[in-house]
Design a protein around this motif. Structure first.
Motif, PDB file in Angstrom:
ATOM      1  N   PRO A 103       1.122  -1.394   0.337  1.00 31.86           N
ATOM      2  CA  PRO A 103       0.196  -0.053   0.009  1.00 31.86           C
ATOM      3  C   PRO A 103       1.325   1.575   0.013  1.00 31.86           C
ATOM      4  N   ASN A 104       0.049   2.283  -0.929  1.00 28.64           N
ATOM      5  CA  ASN A 104       0.586   3.823  -0.791  1.00 28.64           C
ATOM      6  C   ASN A 104       0.077   4.936   0.403  1.00 28.64           C
ATOM      7  N   ILE A 105       1.242   4.474   1.652  1.00 29.23           N
ATOM      8  CA  ILE A 105       0.323   4.986   2.441  1.00 29.23           C
ATOM      9  C   ILE A 105       1.187   6.659   2.805  1.00 29.23           C
ATOM     10  N   VAL A 106       0.507   7.609   3.483  1.00 33.14           N
ATOM     11  CA  VAL A 106       1.220   8.594   3.085  1.00 33.14           C
ATOM     12  C   VAL A 106      -0.010   9.600   4.303  1.00 33.14           C
ATOM     13  N   HIS A 107       1.341  10.133   5.732  1.00 30.93           N
ATOM     14  CA  HIS A 107       0.807  10.364   6.730  1.00 30.93           C
ATOM     15  C   HIS A 107       0.693  11.758   7.245  1.00 30.93           C
ATOM     16  N   LEU A 108      -0.136  12.255   7.574  1.00 27.81           N
ATOM     17  CA  LEU A 108      -0.745  13.287   7.994  1.00 27.81           C
ATOM     18  C   LEU A 108      -0.995  14.134   9.063  1.00 27.81           C
ATOM     19  N   PRO A 109      -0.002  14.990   9.853  1.00 24.75           N
ATOM     20  CA  PRO A 109      -0.798  15.248  11.295  1.00 24.75           C
ATOM     21  C   PRO A 109      -1.678  15.246  11.521  1.00 24.75           C
ATOM     22  N   THR A 110      -2.221  14.784  12.740  1.00 28.93           N
ATOM     23  CA  THR A 110      -3.722  15.306  13.362  1.00 28.93           C
ATOM     24  C   THR A 110      -4.528  16.292  13.513  1.00 28.93           C
TER      25      THR A 110
END
Length: 339
Positions: A244-251
């Protein structure tokens, strides 16, 4: 034993109902009449709504049960109705609370029930109201009415669930992995978490039925598998054979986008969700969590495909927009390094 399940056909409560039958109990289910269960003829069915208190009291008048399992109380007022209705006509009341009712940050890791405080921030109503419900139940005299047991699930999945994924996007996760589309994860995805599946959790409720060791006690019952949040998507990828292509964003950013959708991340899931099941194992015979994340997600995938689930278009658009924000942000940050 004669057991009444208030709810009885939900993600968790359907498993409780089935396991009660398997254990030889006489099971009555109270719900709105919109859902049934396999082997429906083996249950007694009562149709109504707790949102109509007088009708609820009238329906239960003259009936008695050894145990009432309440899966549909979310506030102190809800719990009061159950206690008042079954005072004198039930021996034990088992209430479903939530792991979200623990105050954050935790005092213990893994979390131990009796060392924690209850949630006290009205900004997250679900957790706050469940905590207020527990405070009311804790204040009841065990000599004046049914014995009370509280069980606190943490995040739990199962057949019928609509809460899988950071956006609770459910089948969309499978679709996005198969089509190479990015999946949004909050924070850095490295926080430890307990991913629990409903058949395991149901064992705690069923094992508490008529169990005097659980009277006046509260328990959580969760997976003990060592996992982090990214694993939710990575394990689905392993099952599908696609990374999977996971991108992380701040809560904090997600909260600005939609506070209603992402409040659970900010208030509850921004802290490590590891729970010590020692108390439940001590008091509840045969309680053992056995379903791994891989096994549980395979169960979910089989359900999605056997039922012909389709994508949620609104959540697809939202996740696309969030992924585009991440891409723009990454380009902007990259330009600083090039200067």
């Amino acid at each position: 034993m004669k057991v009444l399940v208030l709810g009885g056909t939900g993600v968790i409560s359907s498993q409780i109902s089935q396991q009660l039958l398997d254990a030889g109990h006489e099971v009555t289910i109270f719900n709105r009449g919109s859902k049934s269960l396999p082997q429906a003829e083996r249950y007694e069915w009562l149709v109504g709504s707790k949102s109509e208190p007088e009708a609820f009291r009238t329906l239960m008048s003259g009936r008695s049960f050894d145990v009432v399992i309440d899966m549909i109380s979310f506030t102190e007022q809800d719990a009061r109705l159950t206690v008042d209705t079954f005072r004198g006509s039930a021996v034990q009341l088992i209430f479903c609370s939530t792991g979200a009712a623990y105050k954050r940050p935790f005092r213990t890791t893994p979390v131990r029930e009796d060392d924690e405080l209850l949630f006290d921030d009205p900004g997250f109503p679900y957790a706050y109201e469940k905590a207020q419900m527990e405070l009311y139940l804790n204040g009841l005299s065990q000599e004046d009415g049914p014995a009370v047991t509280i069980i606190r699930p943490s995040l739990t999945y199962g057949i019928g669930a609509a809460n899988l994924g950071v956006l609770r996007q459910n089948y969309n996760i499978v679709h996005r992995i198969r089509n190479g589309l990015p999946l949004v994860m909050f924070g850095d995805g490295k926080l430890p978490w307990s991913f629990t599946f409903a058949p395991d959790l149901a064992k705690a409720f069923v094992g508490a039925v008529g169990n005097e060791r659980t009277y006046g006690q509260a328990y959580h019952a969760t997976s003990e598998e060592n996992r982090i949040w990214d694993d939710l998507y990575l394990e689905f990828g392993r099952i599908l054979g696609i990374e999977p292509n996971i991108v992380h964003l701040p809560t904090e950013l997600l909260m600005k986008v939609d506070p209603g959708m992402f409040a659970h991340l900010h208030y509850e899931k921004s802290y490590a969700g590891l729970f010590d099941n020692s108390k439940a194992k001590r008091d509840i015979p045969n309680f053992q969590v056995t379903i791994s994340l891989n096994e549980g997600l395979r169960m979910m995938l089989n359900w999605y495909e056997s039922e012909g689930h389709t994508v949620d278009a609104d959540k697809m658009r939202l996740e696309d927009r969030l992924a585009a924000i991440h891409a723009d942000w990454s380009r902007t940050m990259g330009s600083f390094g090039a200067q």
